[in-house]
Design a protein around this motif. Sequence first.
Motif, PDB file in Angstrom:
ATOM      1  N   ASP A   1      56.457  60.451  -7.443  1.00 48.70           N
ATOM      2  CA  ASP A   1      57.285  61.400  -8.213  1.00 48.70           C
ATOM      3  C   ASP A   1      57.984  60.695  -9.374  1.00 48.70           C
ATOM      4  O   ASP A   1      58.128  61.270 -10.465  1.00 48.70           O
ATOM      5  CB  ASP A   1      58.321  62.066  -7.308  1.00 48.70           C
ATOM      6  CG  ASP A   1      57.689  63.052  -6.323  1.00 48.70           C
ATOM      7  OD1 ASP A   1      56.562  63.515  -6.595  1.00 48.70           O
ATOM      8  OD2 ASP A   1      58.335  63.355  -5.299  1.00 48.70           O
ATOM      9  N   GLU A   2      58.390  59.459  -9.162  1.00 52.43           N
ATOM     10  CA  GLU A   2      59.048  58.709 -10.242  1.00 52.43           C
ATOM     11  C   GLU A   2      58.055  58.388 -11.354  1.00 52.43           C
ATOM     12  O   GLU A   2      58.402  58.430 -12.542  1.00 52.43           O
ATOM     13  CB  GLU A   2      59.658  57.429  -9.680  1.00 52.43           C
ATOM     14  CG  GLU A   2      60.597  56.727 -10.664  1.00 52.43           C
ATOM     15  CD  GLU A   2      61.315  55.558 -10.027  1.00 52.43           C
ATOM     16  OE1 GLU A   2      61.714  54.638 -10.774  1.00 52.43           O
ATOM     17  OE2 GLU A   2      61.467  55.553  -8.792  1.00 52.43           O
ATOM     18  N   ILE A   3      56.812  58.084 -10.984  1.00 52.68           N
ATOM     19  CA  ILE A   3      55.779  57.854 -11.996  1.00 52.68           C
ATOM     20  C   ILE A   3      55.584  59.120 -12.830  1.00 52.68           C
ATOM     21  O   ILE A   3      55.533  59.074 -14.071  1.00 52.68           O
ATOM     22  CB  ILE A   3      54.450  57.446 -11.335  1.00 52.68           C
ATOM     23  CG1 ILE A   3      54.596  56.096 -10.639  1.00 52.68           C
ATOM     24  CG2 ILE A   3      53.332  57.370 -12.380  1.00 52.68           C
ATOM     25  CD1 ILE A   3      53.387  55.703  -9.816  1.00 52.68           C
ATOM     26  N   VAL A   4      55.474  60.268 -12.146  1.00 49.99           N
ATOM     27  CA  VAL A   4      55.274  61.540 -12.851  1.00 49.99           C
ATOM     28  C   VAL A   4      56.439  61.818 -13.795  1.00 49.99           C
ATOM     29  O   VAL A   4      56.242  62.221 -14.952  1.00 49.99           O
ATOM     30  CB  VAL A   4      55.098  62.689 -11.840  1.00 49.99           C
ATOM     31  CG1 VAL A   4      55.102  64.040 -12.568  1.00 49.99           C
ATOM     32  CG2 VAL A   4      53.805  62.517 -11.059  1.00 49.99           C
TER      33      VAL A   4
ATOM     34  N   VAL B   1      50.373  65.817 -16.732  1.00 53.71           N
ATOM     35  CA  VAL B   1      50.362  64.692 -15.813  1.00 53.71           C
ATOM     36  C   VAL B   1      49.795  65.203 -14.492  1.00 53.71           C
ATOM     37  O   VAL B   1      50.356  66.116 -13.880  1.00 53.71           O
ATOM     38  CB  VAL B   1      51.773  64.110 -15.614  1.00 53.71           C
ATOM     39  CG1 VAL B   1      51.729  62.936 -14.638  1.00 53.71           C
ATOM     40  CG2 VAL B   1      52.351  63.660 -16.943  1.00 53.71           C
ATOM     41  N   LEU B   2      48.667  64.625 -14.058  1.00 57.04           N
ATOM     42  CA  LEU B   2      47.913  65.130 -12.922  1.00 57.04           C
ATOM     43  C   LEU B   2      47.521  63.987 -11.984  1.00 57.04           C
ATOM     44  O   LEU B   2      47.466  62.828 -12.399  1.00 57.04           O
ATOM     45  CB  LEU B   2      46.654  65.858 -13.416  1.00 57.04           C
ATOM     46  CG  LEU B   2      46.937  67.087 -14.317  1.00 57.04           C
ATOM     47  CD1 LEU B   2      45.658  67.535 -15.003  1.00 57.04           C
ATOM     48  CD2 LEU B   2      47.540  68.220 -13.501  1.00 57.04           C
ATOM     49  N   PRO B   3      47.220  64.307 -10.720  1.00 54.32           N
ATOM     50  CA  PRO B   3      46.942  63.238  -9.749  1.00 54.32           C
ATOM     51  C   PRO B   3      45.530  62.689  -9.785  1.00 54.32           C
ATOM     52  O   PRO B   3      45.286  61.589  -9.298  1.00 54.32           O
ATOM     53  CB  PRO B   3      47.219  63.925  -8.396  1.00 54.32           C
ATOM     54  CG  PRO B   3      46.943  65.372  -8.648  1.00 54.32           C
ATOM     55  CD  PRO B   3      47.354  65.629 -10.075  1.00 54.32           C
ATOM     56  N   PHE B   4      44.553  63.457 -10.347  1.00 54.45           N
ATOM     57  CA  PHE B   4      43.166  63.029 -10.321  1.00 54.45           C
ATOM     58  C   PHE B   4      42.506  63.275 -11.678  1.00 54.45           C
ATOM     59  O   PHE B   4      43.005  64.048 -12.501  1.00 54.45           O
ATOM     60  CB  PHE B   4      42.362  63.791  -9.252  1.00 54.45           C
ATOM     61  CG  PHE B   4      43.022  63.835  -7.906  1.00 54.45           C
ATOM     62  CD1 PHE B   4      43.098  62.698  -7.117  1.00 54.45           C
ATOM     63  CD2 PHE B   4      43.572  65.016  -7.421  1.00 54.45           C
ATOM     64  CE1 PHE B   4      43.702  62.730  -5.878  1.00 54.45           C
ATOM     65  CE2 PHE B   4      44.184  65.064  -6.182  1.00 54.45           C
ATOM     66  CZ  PHE B   4      44.252  63.913  -5.412  1.00 54.45           C
ATOM     67  N   CYS B   5      41.346  62.644 -11.869  1.00 51.06           N
ATOM     68  CA  CYS B   5      40.464  62.956 -12.985  1.00 51.06           C
ATOM     69  C   CYS B   5      39.200  63.582 -12.415  1.00 51.06           C
ATOM     70  O   CYS B   5      38.388  62.888 -11.788  1.00 51.06           O
ATOM     71  CB  CYS B   5      40.099  61.688 -13.773  1.00 51.06           C
ATOM     72  SG  CYS B   5      41.367  61.097 -14.873  1.00 51.06           S
ATOM     73  N   ASN B   6      39.045  64.884 -12.577  1.00 47.80           N
ATOM     74  CA  ASN B   6      37.832  65.568 -12.136  1.00 47.80           C
ATOM     75  C   ASN B   6      37.662  66.843 -12.965  1.00 47.80           C
ATOM     76  O   ASN B   6      38.453  67.109 -13.889  1.00 47.80           O
ATOM     77  CB  ASN B   6      37.857  65.865 -10.638  1.00 47.80           C
ATOM     78  CG  ASN B   6      39.078  66.674 -10.215  1.00 47.80           C
ATOM     79  OD1 ASN B   6      39.608  67.467 -11.003  1.00 47.80           O
ATOM     80  ND2 ASN B   6      39.512  66.481  -8.980  1.00 47.80           N
ATOM     81  N   THR B   7      36.676  67.642 -12.634  1.00 45.94           N
ATOM     82  CA  THR B   7      36.395  68.844 -13.419  1.00 45.94           C
ATOM     83  C   THR B   7      37.559  69.825 -13.372  1.00 45.94           C
ATOM     84  O   THR B   7      37.917  70.437 -14.390  1.00 45.94           O
ATOM     85  CB  THR B   7      35.108  69.517 -12.907  1.00 45.94           C
ATOM     86  OG1 THR B   7      34.029  68.581 -12.981  1.00 45.94           O
ATOM     87  CG2 THR B   7      34.766  70.736 -13.740  1.00 45.94           C
TER      88      THR B   7
END
Length: 359
Positions: A327-330, A244-250
């Motif tokens: 944080d609750e989403i994560v 579970v991560l905050p962004f979509c990138n390389t």
Amino acid sequence: MANGLGFAMAIALRTDFDATAVRSAARLSKDGAQTRRLLALAAIYEGSSRTEAARIGGVTLQIVRDWVMKFNASGPGGLIDRKAPGPPSLLQAAHRTALVEAIERGPIPAVHGVVRWRIVDLAQMLWDDFSLSVSRPTLSRELRALGYRKLSARPKHHAQDPDAIEAFKKGFAAKLDKVGASLPRGTPIEVWFQDEARIGQKTKITRRWAKRGTRPSAPHDQRTTSAYIFGAICPQEGKAAGLVLPFCNTDTMNLHLAEIALHVAPGAHAVLLMDQAGWHLTPKLALPANISIIAIPSKCPELNPQENIWQFMRDNWLSNRVFGSYDEIVDHCCGAWNKLVEQPWRITSIGMRKWAQGF
């Protein structure tokens, strides 16, 4: 024909049965009413009077007479209560053919004024085309009898090449062979599927059981904080690897590739299927030695069963919620993914595809 006393003469029972055969049929019967009637007739075969047979059956002499006539005409099967046929169906073959053609073709918004068929629309079509008035419950039963159900539609990209999916499936074995040719002889190959899902405060509202005529409600947030689940599954092995991560990138994609590499069996090689997002195919990826990437044709999400995993998780674990913070989403995303990992049979059931694992 009547005798001198004015009573109707008793109708003789058919002669190809006897008391033993009728009692045997009664023992084999699974219908209580049929059993009772057969035992009453068996008594007549054994010499009992029709009055005694009526007492055994708990009916009148006239009903015993009816049983005898049905038995003589159809044997033991004639003593089973038949469901009343009811009125004939309003719909004929031509009406059903028109319904099937309309459903398969779909509505034309400019002509029919709707983008999907409802029962009321199909009923109106039957009236317009055939002057046939059919109630909605009746038409619903007819559609179900024809094999139709109201199902969720699968998204399809408007610019999708109609031949791309079949061409990819047919050529997938050759792609696997090409990867295998570059590996040491005998290296096992695992087929994995990868994708990302954005999970945010504005969650999906799913269907739920409720009483007819009511409108059930569910919590729905309008805020836009979100996180991404990077997920990959190996259906044949029932395995999954996710972050579970905050962004979509390389950079985040490299983290996920490293995570997938840890779940590949020792000595095996993973063929990872995923779409053509920029962070999936950039030469800046740090591709682990035990992973090869095969790109799915553009605009063809149907080829990736990870999409079905997302749908299952949203429908059952991640919808109808209000998340108070990032944080609750994560936390909820991690909990849902870990629950999936604990159910390898579900990964296999949702993710197996004959074209990918059937050889």
